[in-house]
Design an enzyme around this catalytic site. Structure first.
Site, short mmCIF file in Angstrom:
data_model
loop_
_atom_site.label_atom_id
_atom_site.label_comp_id
_atom_site.label_asym_id
_atom_site.label_seq_id
_atom_site.Cartn_x
_atom_site.Cartn_y
_atom_site.Cartn_z
N PHE A 127 1.15 -0.80 -0.28
CA PHE A 127 -0.06 0.09 0.00
C PHE A 127 0.88 1.51 0.33
O PHE A 127 1.99 1.40 0.90
CB PHE A 127 -0.50 0.35 1.25
N GLN A 247 -8.60 14.13 6.76
CA GLN A 247 -7.86 13.28 5.71
C GLN A 247 -8.88 13.26 4.47
O GLN A 247 -10.38 12.62 4.48
CB GLN A 247 -7.71 12.09 5.48
N HIS A 249 -9.74 11.89 0.30
CA HIS A 249 -9.34 11.11 -0.33
C HIS A 249 -9.38 11.32 -1.72
O HIS A 249 -10.76 11.78 -2.01
CB HIS A 249 -9.99 9.15 -0.67
N LEU A 259 -15.25 5.15 -2.34
CA LEU A 259 -13.80 5.28 -2.70
C LEU A 259 -13.45 4.59 -4.15
O LEU A 259 -14.13 3.00 -4.09
CB LEU A 259 -12.55 4.72 -1.67
N GLU A 262 -6.72 4.03 -5.65
CA GLU A 262 -5.21 4.35 -6.15
C GLU A 262 -5.57 2.88 -7.75
O GLU A 262 -4.90 4.03 -8.34
CB GLU A 262 -4.80 4.22 -5.35
N ARG A 293 -1.54 11.21 -2.27
CA ARG A 293 -3.28 11.35 -2.78
C ARG A 293 -3.52 13.52 -2.54
O ARG A 293 -4.36 13.62 -3.19
CB ARG A 293 -3.65 10.92 -1.58
N HIS A 363 -12.24 11.01 3.83
CA HIS A 363 -11.97 9.90 4.80
C HIS A 363 -12.27 10.11 6.20
O HIS A 363 -12.12 8.88 6.66
CB HIS A 363 -11.66 9.53 3.59
N ARG A 404 -3.26 10.05 7.48
CA ARG A 404 -2.66 8.48 8.01
C ARG A 404 -2.58 7.17 7.23
O ARG A 404 -2.99 7.89 5.90
CB ARG A 404 -3.94 7.71 9.14
#
Lengths: 599, 236
Positions: A127, A247, A249, A259, A262, A293, A363, A404
């Protein structure tokens, strides 16, 4: 005729857990394991603990396998520290990462169905932001259960709670903490189904109410994530830490906000504006659509702001396109199967033939109720409230600082959940019972009386929509002094409007509008501290981006503590960032200084 | 100009304070990809804030928003206006709560009651197979997981239980049965006999008529009837 509200009953227990998602239930399991016979009441706003938002987490959970030939805990610690833009607390990073593998093995024993490789061992995937050798190459560190890791964790945990015969109060909310002389002795609950207020006297109280994504117009968060725990803490005079660290996304699917990962861009998907121009080349000429992001989110917001977005007629939401039409059938049907299915299910678009609408979606909240590394709730930098704990997204210890990393959120739920469980048991064993405050529950009754007796003509849904639009526009991906000031003014007006709005139905039993009115109060409080935190942090750090102050500055190397006074004024304090790994001057300590967050 | 639909929603309502039920009609104009949850929100914001309905994640992942729409149980967070019009060939929709538990108010049912059956089958591992001395962790091969992993996608929305021809008075129900079948197939579970006792009891899987209504309506597209059929054969 005015209704007179009353508290119907009083119940006693050892531990009251408010919120029954991943964090709350992991805590409950640990308590049952260490101290069988402990009486636990778990409260959840949803219809059954299996409906909690933990179940929506898709990707995975990072845990360094001690048998891995190359991966090391120090790399995971470094990635988390760097990802946080040097604002996480290193004592927490250390504790959480060190516990990650044991927690994984525990989940397997509790029946979780992690995805396996051909040898029958745990599969691992990579990730963003997770690396080997301090940023050199991607690490395969995340274990997962297909695309439903959160659901796997939640199912293991709610069934464990069932085995342990924990008492659940479903469809119930906690409206007030009982605190006297810095000691918490329980909370007032409102049970929606019965329409009753219940006083719960508990030796220990744990807040685990999750996020506050509903503050924003487009969010990946569930309908119930209205920042309740934060607002209840604020009302009790307790602070919220780093509220401005929110945060976003970059590619939420327009409409439900779900979502679109990515992977879409990883496989070659290209972001385009209303003129079908591939705009990322103008913002990140090298990495283009694969930039981090926050850069992609800002680029999309900029296109929208410069009138190069598209307005979605059904949802009335501005967005850009992601073009996937040029990708092969194999990529669509095999590699992107789930995400293509989302576009089909939620916007009825065939991604092979049509452009797909996306835009940045709220998010995750990195901040929350400040706690020690053991989850003890802090009143200020050096004072705790005895008997009160907080875990999960509503809490901030802080593992995530100002940004995060993917897969670190569900890791936090289960590890911090366990630590809090251990701490609670220690507390129960030495703690003595204390008196309730004399007016326990009175504040709630008066608050709900106001809701039921307001006379003004307005609509809570519409007030909520204005708040969500304002927050998305002025306190979202881009923030400026002027925008934040305007947002604060709007929030003050909305508070006033909301306070005077009459309910259409006055019943107490499953009165959805009554609870939404309380939620709106909570959302407005959380929104105000987000805006205040963002106003005063005149720098950019992690997910907090000030257009007028674009660099991180050392003078802001601290956590924000935001309070709301009884008169409604917001005041700010500070908490130092723990840098124990750096200060220990051990091997690679220099990696844990105030390094640049460059990828 | 984007296409919009003029819809009529005939929603079953219930007021617990007066114990009265009625059908209330709402006229809604909506764009083609609004979902039914968006329509309910629109009704709350523009016409009637008192209409109570249930949802949580609204991503098809929690199973809170299952309702009966024109006789079919489904998740309304996944039901787009244009798909609904296309599927049911009408713009008039009868919206009712699932009949798997008592109604609390309007479209909100008492999920606690519905879940009692799932709780009864003990969906956790009742008795864990101990690890041998040389094993550090459980080895589970993908071939073993393949047998049951689809079934673990179940979100307990109870659409299957609602559609089940065997009724729910005496039958444990498709989703609860499947939760136990998963553990029958799970090599970590040792308490197989206890599970069989319930699965083959009076309220167990022989109540199932194999109408396959469960598989037909499952929003997660799990072939529930297949798992029950395997269990009937003892093919765990």
């Amino acid at each position: 005729m005015e209704k007179t509200l009353k508290i119907t009953s009083t119940i006693q227990c050892d531990v009251l857990i408010i919120g029954a998602g991943g964090a709350g239930l992991r805590c409950a399991a640990k308590i049952c394991n260490l101290r069988p016979g402990t009486s636990i009441i778990a409260v959840t706003k949803v219809a059954h603990p299996q409906k909690s938002h933990t179940g929506s987490a898709q990707g995975g959970l990072s845990a360094v396998d001690p048998g891995d030939p190359v991966d090391r805990l120090k790399y995971h610690m470094f990635d988390t520290w760097k990802g946080s833009d040097c604002t996480a607390d290193q004592n927490v990073i250390k504790k959480v990462t060190e516990a990650s593998w044991d927690e994984t093995l525990w989940l397997i024993k509790k029946g979780m169905h992690f995805t396996r490789n051909e040898e029958g061992k745990l599969s691992k995937r990579t990730f963003g932001g997770h690396t080997l050798f301090f940023g050199e190459i991607s690490a395969f560190r995340a274990i997962f259960e297909a695309d439903r890791t959160g659901k796997g964790i939640l199912d293991s945990l709610w069934t464990e709670a069932l085995r342990n015969k924990i008492q659940f109060f479903n469809q119930s909310i906690a409206t007030e903490l009982f605190i006297k002389n810095d000691r918490c002795t329980g909370a007032l609950l409102f049970r929606q189904k019965e329409g009753e207020f219940v006083k719960v006297i508990a030796k220990a109280t744990v807040i685990a109410t999750g996020g506050s994504g509903q503050v924003f117009k487009i969010t990946t968060n569930c309908r119930h994530n209205t920042g309740d725990g934060l607002a209840v803490a604020l009302r009790a005079g307790l602070p919220v830490m780093d509220p401005e660290a929110v945060q976003f996304h970059p590619t939420g699917i327009v409409g439900p906000g779900i979502l679109a990962s990515e992977a879409l861009r990883g496989e070659g998907g290209i972001l385009k504006n209303n003129g079908l121009e591939p705009f990322m080349i103008n913002y990140a000429p090298g990495m283009r659509d694969l930039a981090p992001r926050d850069i992609v989110s800002r680029a999309i917001e900029m296109e929208i702001r410069e009138k190069r977005g598209i307005s979605h007629p059904d949802h009335n939401i501005e967005h850009v396109w992601i073009d996937l039409r040029h990708l092969s059938d194999y990529v669509h049907d095999v590699k992107l199967k789930e995400i293509s299915a989302f576009f089909k299910s939620f916007v009825n678009i065939d991604a092979k033939k049509e452009l797909c609408p996306v835009r940045p979606s709220n998010h995750y909240q990195m901040g929350g109720i400040p706690t020690t590394e053991f989850g003890e709730v802090q009143k200020s930098e050096d004072k705790i409230i005895s008997g009160l704990f907080a875990i999960g997204e509503c809490a901030s210890a802080s593992l995530h600082g100002f940004n995060r990393l993917a897969t670190n959120s569900i890791l936090e739920l289960i590890t911090m959940g366990r630590f809090v469980g251990e701490k609670v048991v220690g507390f129960l064993d030495d703690g003595s019972a204390d008196d309730l405050p004399i007016d326990a529950g009175e504040k709630t009754l008066s608050q709900f009386n106001n809701y039921l007796n307001a006379k003004g003509k307005d609509n809570f849904g519409q007030i909520r929509n204005i708040m969500r639009n304002t927050m998305t526009e002025k306190a979202g991906v881009f923030r400026t002094e002027d925008g934040l000031n305007k947002a604060m003014e709007t929030l003050a007006e909305l508070k006033n409007r909301s306070y005077n709005t009459a309910l259409s139905g006055k019943s107490l039993r499953m009165n959805q509008e009554l609870v939404q009115c309380w939620e709106l109060d909570n959302l407005l409080s959380v929104a105000s501290v987000i805006v205040k935190g963002a106003q005063e942090r005149r720098e950019s750090r992690g997910a907090h981006y000030r257009e007028d102050y674009q660099e991180r500055q050392d003078k802001f190397n601290y956590h924000t503590l935001a309070y709301i006074t009884e008169s409604g004024e917001i005041t700010l304090g500070k908490r130092a960032i723990n840098m124990c790994i750096h200060e220990a001057k051990g091997e690679n300590y220099e990696k844990f200084g105030n390094i640049l967050r460059k990828y | 100009m984007e296409k919009t639909y003029d819809l009529v929603l005939k929603i079953q309502r219930y007021d617990p304070d007066t114990d009265k039920s009625w059908i209330q009609e709402y006229k809604v104009t909506a764009g083609r990809i609004l979902r039914f949850v968006d329509l309910f929100r629109k009704i709350n914001d523009e016409q009637d804030p008192t209409l109570a309905w249930n949802s949580s994640c609204e991503h098809g992942q929690c199973g809170s928003c299952s309702l009966d729409i024109n006789g079919k149980p489904l998740l309304v967070c996944e039901l787009l206006v244009e798909n609904a019009v296309d599927y049911f060939k009408t713009t008039i929709f009868y919206v009712k709560p699932l009949k798997i538990a008592p109604v609390i108010r309007d479209l909100i049912i008492d999920f606690e009651k519905a879940y009692e059956k799932v709780h009864k089958v003990k969906p956790y591992i009742i008795k864990l197979k101990p690890l041998s001395e040389e094993e550090k962790e459980y080895t589970i091969f993908p071939d073993e997981q393949k047998k049951y992993i689809e079934a673990t996608r179940c979100i307990n929305c109870f659409c299957c239980a609602s559609a089940c021809m065997a009724g729910h008075n005496h039958f444990i129900g498709p989703n609860a049965a499947m939760a136990s079948i998963i553990r029958m197939m799970d090599s970590r579970e040792q308490a197989k006999e206890e599970r069989l006792k319930l699965l083959y009891s009076q309220e167990g899987i022989y109540r199932c008529h194999t109408s396959k209504a469960c598989s037909f309506v499952c929003p997660k597209k799990i072939d529930i009837a297949h798992y029950i059929a395997l269990a009937k054969e003892g093919a765990f």
